[in-house]
Write an enzyme that holds these catalytic residues in place. Structure first.
Site, PDB file in Angstrom:
ATOM      1  N   LEU A  16     -56.355  65.632  35.452  1.00  0.00           N
ATOM      2  CA  LEU A  16     -57.406  64.667  35.122  1.00  0.00           C
ATOM      3  C   LEU A  16     -57.008  63.245  35.483  1.00  0.00           C
ATOM      4  O   LEU A  16     -57.822  62.337  35.416  1.00  0.00           O
ATOM      5  CB  LEU A  16     -57.676  64.705  33.608  1.00  0.00           C
ATOM      6  CG  LEU A  16     -58.638  65.752  33.098  1.00  0.00           C
ATOM      7  CD1 LEU A  16     -58.738  65.627  31.584  1.00  0.00           C
ATOM      8  CD2 LEU A  16     -60.003  65.568  33.731  1.00  0.00           C
ATOM      9  N   ILE A 150     -50.095  76.850  25.065  1.00  0.00           N
ATOM     10  CA  ILE A 150     -49.092  77.275  24.076  1.00  0.00           C
ATOM     11  C   ILE A 150     -47.833  76.424  24.204  1.00  0.00           C
ATOM     12  O   ILE A 150     -47.278  75.937  23.229  1.00  0.00           O
ATOM     13  CB  ILE A 150     -48.753  78.768  24.270  1.00  0.00           C
ATOM     14  CG1 ILE A 150     -49.963  79.612  23.886  1.00  0.00           C
ATOM     15  CG2 ILE A 150     -47.520  79.166  23.447  1.00  0.00           C
ATOM     16  CD1 ILE A 150     -49.810  81.081  24.164  1.00  0.00           C
ATOM     17  N   GLY A 356     -37.160  66.085  52.814  1.00  0.00           N
ATOM     18  CA  GLY A 356     -37.413  67.508  52.644  1.00  0.00           C
ATOM     19  C   GLY A 356     -36.119  68.305  52.648  1.00  0.00           C
ATOM     20  O   GLY A 356     -35.032  67.746  52.833  1.00  0.00           O
ATOM     21  N   CYS A 383     -34.956  59.807  54.687  1.00  0.00           N
ATOM     22  CA  CYS A 383     -33.997  60.827  54.254  1.00  0.00           C
ATOM     23  C   CYS A 383     -33.881  61.955  55.273  1.00  0.00           C
ATOM     24  O   CYS A 383     -33.268  61.759  56.318  1.00  0.00           O
ATOM     25  CB  CYS A 383     -34.356  61.338  52.857  1.00  0.00           C
ATOM     26  SG  CYS A 383     -32.917  62.000  52.006  1.00  0.00           S
ATOM     27  N   GLU A 407     -26.929  71.919  57.250  1.00  0.00           N
ATOM     28  CA  GLU A 407     -27.920  72.463  56.314  1.00  0.00           C
ATOM     29  C   GLU A 407     -28.752  73.551  57.016  1.00  0.00           C
ATOM     30  O   GLU A 407     -29.189  74.502  56.382  1.00  0.00           O
ATOM     31  CB  GLU A 407     -28.841  71.336  55.804  1.00  0.00           C
ATOM     32  CG  GLU A 407     -29.899  71.827  54.811  1.00  0.00           C
ATOM     33  CD  GLU A 407     -30.819  70.737  54.271  1.00  0.00           C
ATOM     34  OE1 GLU A 407     -30.704  69.566  54.703  1.00  0.00           O
ATOM     35  OE2 GLU A 407     -31.669  71.056  53.428  1.00  0.00           O
ATOM     36  N   HIS A 509     -34.606  56.539  49.915  1.00  0.00           N
ATOM     37  CA  HIS A 509     -36.062  56.696  49.760  1.00  0.00           C
ATOM     38  C   HIS A 509     -36.711  55.359  49.390  1.00  0.00           C
ATOM     39  O   HIS A 509     -36.929  55.099  48.203  1.00  0.00           O
ATOM     40  CB  HIS A 509     -36.362  57.729  48.671  1.00  0.00           C
ATOM     41  CG  HIS A 509     -35.983  59.117  49.051  1.00  0.00           C
ATOM     42  ND1 HIS A 509     -36.837  59.975  49.707  1.00  0.00           N
ATOM     43  CD2 HIS A 509     -34.819  59.793  48.910  1.00  0.00           C
ATOM     44  CE1 HIS A 509     -36.229  61.124  49.936  1.00  0.00           C
ATOM     45  NE2 HIS A 509     -34.999  61.034  49.459  1.00  0.00           N
ATOM     46  N   GLU A 511     -39.660  54.583  49.552  1.00  0.00           N
ATOM     47  CA  GLU A 511     -41.002  54.793  48.966  1.00  0.00           C
ATOM     48  C   GLU A 511     -40.993  54.726  47.439  1.00  0.00           C
ATOM     49  O   GLU A 511     -42.029  54.511  46.827  1.00  0.00           O
ATOM     50  CB  GLU A 511     -41.594  56.126  49.438  1.00  0.00           C
ATOM     51  CG  GLU A 511     -40.947  57.405  48.899  1.00  0.00           C
ATOM     52  CD  GLU A 511     -39.790  57.912  49.758  1.00  0.00           C
ATOM     53  OE1 GLU A 511     -39.187  57.097  50.497  1.00  0.00           O
ATOM     54  OE2 GLU A 511     -39.476  59.116  49.674  1.00  0.00           O
TER      55      GLU A 511
HETATM   56  N1  GLN Z   1     -32.061  68.018  52.834  1.00  0.00           N
HETATM   57  C1  GLN Z   1     -31.465  66.771  53.113  1.00  0.00           C
HETATM   58  C2  GLN Z   1     -30.222  66.532  52.257  1.00  0.00           C
HETATM   59  O1  GLN Z   1     -30.012  67.183  51.277  1.00  0.00           O
HETATM   60  C3  GLN Z   1     -32.440  65.634  52.932  1.00  0.00           C
HETATM   61  C4  GLN Z   1     -32.856  65.440  51.510  1.00  0.00           C
HETATM   62  C5  GLN Z   1     -34.123  64.633  51.346  1.00  0.00           C
HETATM   63  O2  GLN Z   1     -34.864  64.419  52.314  1.00  0.00           O
HETATM   64  N2  GLN Z   1     -34.420  64.187  50.138  1.00  0.00           N
HETATM   65  O3  GLN Z   1     -29.433  65.664  52.558  1.00  0.00           O
END
Ligand code: GLN
Length: 536
Positions: A16, A150, A356, A383, A407, A509, A511
């Site tokens: 909402l 609940i 991401g 990032c 990664e 970040h 943002e």
């Molecule tokens: N996956 C990447 C890391 O762990 C970037 C992380 C992200 O974009 N917040 O460094």
């Protein structure tokens, strides 16, 4: 003045915009010179939302002190222009974890540990802690979920108990509800709200104010009905209509004197609000002179909440040019083919590749970044977006074939992005990344330095991987500039490609620190470049 409490609950349906209502009230009170702390209590069992998929829960908002929190904290920060922290977001998981830890230590002295009083006491202690720590005039507490859930019950019960402890005139309850429009009968219906308030009342809480979310103006007759059945005065039935911009909401509530109603119920005198600059901002938002079309390429594009702070930051920077932002969502998985990436970016004026995790969509991100770099399209990488920019440069300019992040490919021949040393032996994924505020030193003469106008900055982080310093020299020799590093120089924080008008990417970040009235320097830099190239 003793701290007064404002509890915000939601009824009928979820989503909402309770967070926007809480943040807007926070804005109206801070505009009057009151100090306000806003807390979000979330009924799920996760200790924090850090381990939840953005597909399910939207963005994870990171605070200065490194808490991974609900995205509503982003709204609170943006509306009230304050920095929040760990104390501002409490989940059921966190409460239960604390209680169970105490039980294991034997702190309950043989008692049977129960929802009431042990869980409710722990909830109340978090509600009191913010007041003790900050001594604000108001604590606004938003409870996630919908009345009747609940899992939300212990929070509602804690509020009931706490309200009687606080005594008359020291707290109010605001219920945000939905007044749906039925097109077949052409009517706005009040019954769902009546039922929702009846349920709230059955838990021992009578709301003082109703905020009614609606797509159409609510006629006086319906407001009177709501007032009568929900036992609130007519002046406390506040309409909250869908608006073009969320930043209009505080002004829509102010026009209905919501803050006055709140203050009256809390036995306080009203003060003159200073909303002049906010009014100007909203005027500007409502009358854009141009539109910038910006692509966001990620993998969570089906749920725009997954990138909400990025979208808001773009808007904030757009306001400076009297421009509205049209987002083109690009699913990076659709751009694995370079031709598709080219096609996807054909009609946009700038590209953002946000943060991401995981390998899905990575090749597509590398393709869109390559296009932006080669075509001098304004680009901002955040990032993971920065890590991809480095991988793309390593592969296509430095010539390190199949360079990658460990990664995505643990055995890669050229691990230009690698796990941070201190992350190597960490077990478990909850709350264990490099999180929160860290300093970064900027290199003079770079675009980043010019954008910030400062040598040292502080930004919020959330990552496990970093640029591998073994490749730094090689990449730099090939023309990418490392314009920001950690104070000891060991960690790369910003890269830029100086040949382009704006090709800047950061490990942190930005943002999370942009505000409607103070757009973030890196988003401003990006948008200035977009504006310069923009053709009407
Ligand atoms: N996956 C990447 C890391 O762990 C970037 C992380 C992200 O974009 N917040 O460094």
């Amino acid at each position: 003045m003793t701290t007064k409490y404002i509890f915000v609950t939601g009824g009928v349906v979820s989503s909402l915009g309770k967070g926007i209502v809480a943040a807007s009230l926070g804005k109206l009170l801070t505009a009057r010179g009151f100090s306000v702390v806003i807390q979000k209590f979330d009924p799920y069992i996760n200790v924090d939302p850090g381990t939840m998929s953005p597909f399910q829960h939207g963005e994870v908002f990171v605070t200065d002190d490194g808490a991974e929190t609900d995205l509503d904290l982003g709204h609170y920060e943006r509306f009230t222009d304050t920095n929040l922290g760990r104390i501002n977001n409490v989940t059921s998981g966190y409460i239960y974890q604390t209680v169970i830890k105490k039980e294991r230590k034997g702190e309950y002295l043989g008692a049977t540990v129960q929802t009431i009083p042990h869980i409710t006491n722990e909830i109340k202690s978090r509600m009191k802690k913010a007041a003790v720590q900050f001594k604000p005039d108001f604590v606004i507490i938003e409870v996630g979920g919908t009345i009747g859930d609940i899992e939300g019950l212990p929070f509602i019960e804690a509020i009931r108990q706490f309200r009687s402890e606080l005594g008359y005139g020291n707290s109010i309850s605001i219920h945000v509800t939905l007044v749906p429009y039925l097109p077949t009968s052409g009517e706005l219906k009040t019954k769902p709200s009546q039922h929702s308030v009846a349920v709230l009342r059955s838990y021992g809480i009578q709301p003082e104010i109703l905020v009614c979310r609606t797509s159409k103006p609510i006629p006086k007759k319906e407001k009177e009905k709501l007032a009568l059945f929900c036992s609130v005065p007519l002046e406390a039935v506040i309409e909250c209509k869908d608006l073009k911009s969320i930043y209009e909401v505080p002004l829509a509530l102010e026009a209905q004197e919501m803050a006055q109603v709140v203050l009256k119920r809390l036995q306080l005198l009203d003060k003159k609000p200073h909303l002049e600059s906010w009014i100007k901002l909203v005027e500007n938002i409502k009358n854009p002179k141009k539109t910038f079309k910006i692509a966001i390429a990620g993998k969570y594009t089906k749920l725009s909440d997954a990138y909400i702070s990025v979208v808001e930051s773009l808007k904030h920077a757009g306001y400076k040019h009297n421009a509205q932002i049209e987002i083109k969502w690009i699913n990076s998985e659709d751009c694995v083919d370079y031709a598709k990436a080219k096609e996807a970016l054909k009609d946009v004026e700038g590209l953002v590749v946000p943060g991401g995790f995981g390998i899905r969509g990575i090749e597509g991100k590398l393709n869109v970044i390559r296009y932006a770099r080669e075509k001098n399209m304004p680009f901002l990488g955040l990032c993971l977006g920065m890590q991809c920019a480095v991988i793309e440069y390593a592969r296509n300019v430095v010539g390190l074939k199949n360079a990658n992040s460990t990664e995505f490919d643990e055995g890669t021949q050229y691990p230009v992005i690698d796990i941070m040393l201190e992350q190597k032996h960490i077990e478990g994924l909850g709350g264990t990344m490099r999180l929160g505020k860290y300093e970064c030193r900027l290199k003079k003469g770079t675009k980043a330095h010019k954008a910030y106008g400062q040598d040292i900055i502080e930004e919020r982080h959330r990552h496990r991987y970093e640029v591998n310093n073994e490749y730094k020299q090689q990449i730099e020799d090939a023309g990418l500039v490392f314009s920001g590093v950690s104070p000891d120089g060991s960690l790369c924080e910003i890269v830029e490609y100086p040949k382009n008008d704006w090709f800047v990417a950061c490990q942190f970040h930005p943002e999370f620190k942009s505000r409607p009235e103070h757009a973030h320097p890196l988003f401003i830099g990006f948008m200035n470049a977009v504006n310069q190239k923009h053709k009407d």
